[in-house]
Design a protein around this motif. Sequence first.
Motif, short mmCIF file in Angstrom:
data_model
loop_
_atom_site.label_atom_id
_atom_site.label_comp_id
_atom_site.label_asym_id
_atom_site.label_seq_id
_atom_site.Cartn_x
_atom_site.Cartn_y
_atom_site.Cartn_z
N TYR A 1 44.45 30.19 37.34
CA TYR A 1 44.79 31.40 38.08
C TYR A 1 44.27 31.22 39.51
N ASP B 1 44.87 34.89 44.41
CA ASP B 1 45.74 35.93 43.86
C ASP B 1 45.13 36.69 42.70
N TYR B 2 44.10 36.11 42.08
CA TYR B 2 43.52 36.73 40.89
C TYR B 2 42.00 36.77 40.97
N TYR B 3 41.47 37.81 40.35
CA TYR B 3 40.02 37.91 40.19
C TYR B 3 39.71 37.78 38.70
N ILE B 4 38.90 36.78 38.33
CA ILE B 4 38.54 36.56 36.92
C ILE B 4 37.19 37.20 36.67
N ILE C 1 41.44 39.80 33.86
CA ILE C 1 41.88 39.07 35.04
C ILE C 1 42.74 40.03 35.87
N MET D 1 45.03 41.06 39.13
CA MET D 1 45.86 40.60 40.25
C MET D 1 45.40 41.29 41.51
N SER E 1 49.54 41.01 29.46
CA SER E 1 49.21 41.94 30.54
C SER E 1 49.42 43.38 30.06
#
Length: 235
Positions: free
Chosen positions: A171, A175-178, A190, A192, A206
């Motif tokens: 990811y 663009d994404y935060y884990i 996760i 967006m 999702s």
Amino acid sequence: MKKLLLFLIPCSLFLAPADAATPWWQQPTVCRLNPANCYAGMGMGFDDGMWDATANCWGIKMICGEALSPAGNSPIAIGKTTIVAGTGINPDFDTNVLNGDCFGSRKTTANGSMATVGGQSVKVWCNGVLNSADEILATGEITFGAQPTCATLSQNGYVAMLSGRCYGKFYDPNDYYIECTGTSEAPSRIVMLNGANHIVGASGGSYNYPTTESAAKAMFDMMQSVSATKRSEHF
């Protein structure tokens, strides 16, 4: 008839001096070889010119060094009876599977995405996911030590999700935060960064969040913090 007798007489005389206590196949005066084989067919991974004393037949299987216990650097010829008993064989390896020019391949399950290490199943990680791999398999890489956590994986944008026949779905951090919790391997969620309420679950599916006002505030604060951090990295 005379010709047959002429053949048998020299052969008998030839065998007469042999030591009766020595197995006939080890005597230097053998008139014929044992036609029986240890295996139905032999080719790569076998030495069909060696006598297998443990199984009383011709043909010995070459076992890869890494499949031995303790492990070695070179293949070793081992008798069939010894292999069946598992003596000197690492149980993590399947000695029925050809591995190059010898037998002994690490056991895998789940279409190659899980491997046996020390009798336990561990994930096979996609190439490049691990900072340091202990062994490379056909479907990816494995580590013998502690398995990576969500926190260590997320540093490079990976999560412990199945990606084909190995684990390690990417990811893009832009663009994404884990989000990770404690020492868990799987992410708690996760997010967006360009989708206000679109969240990818730990299993890859999702769904929409939040479901309460307090959860919405917490997520907004988190997203605002992440956005500010990302903005400072690029501007």
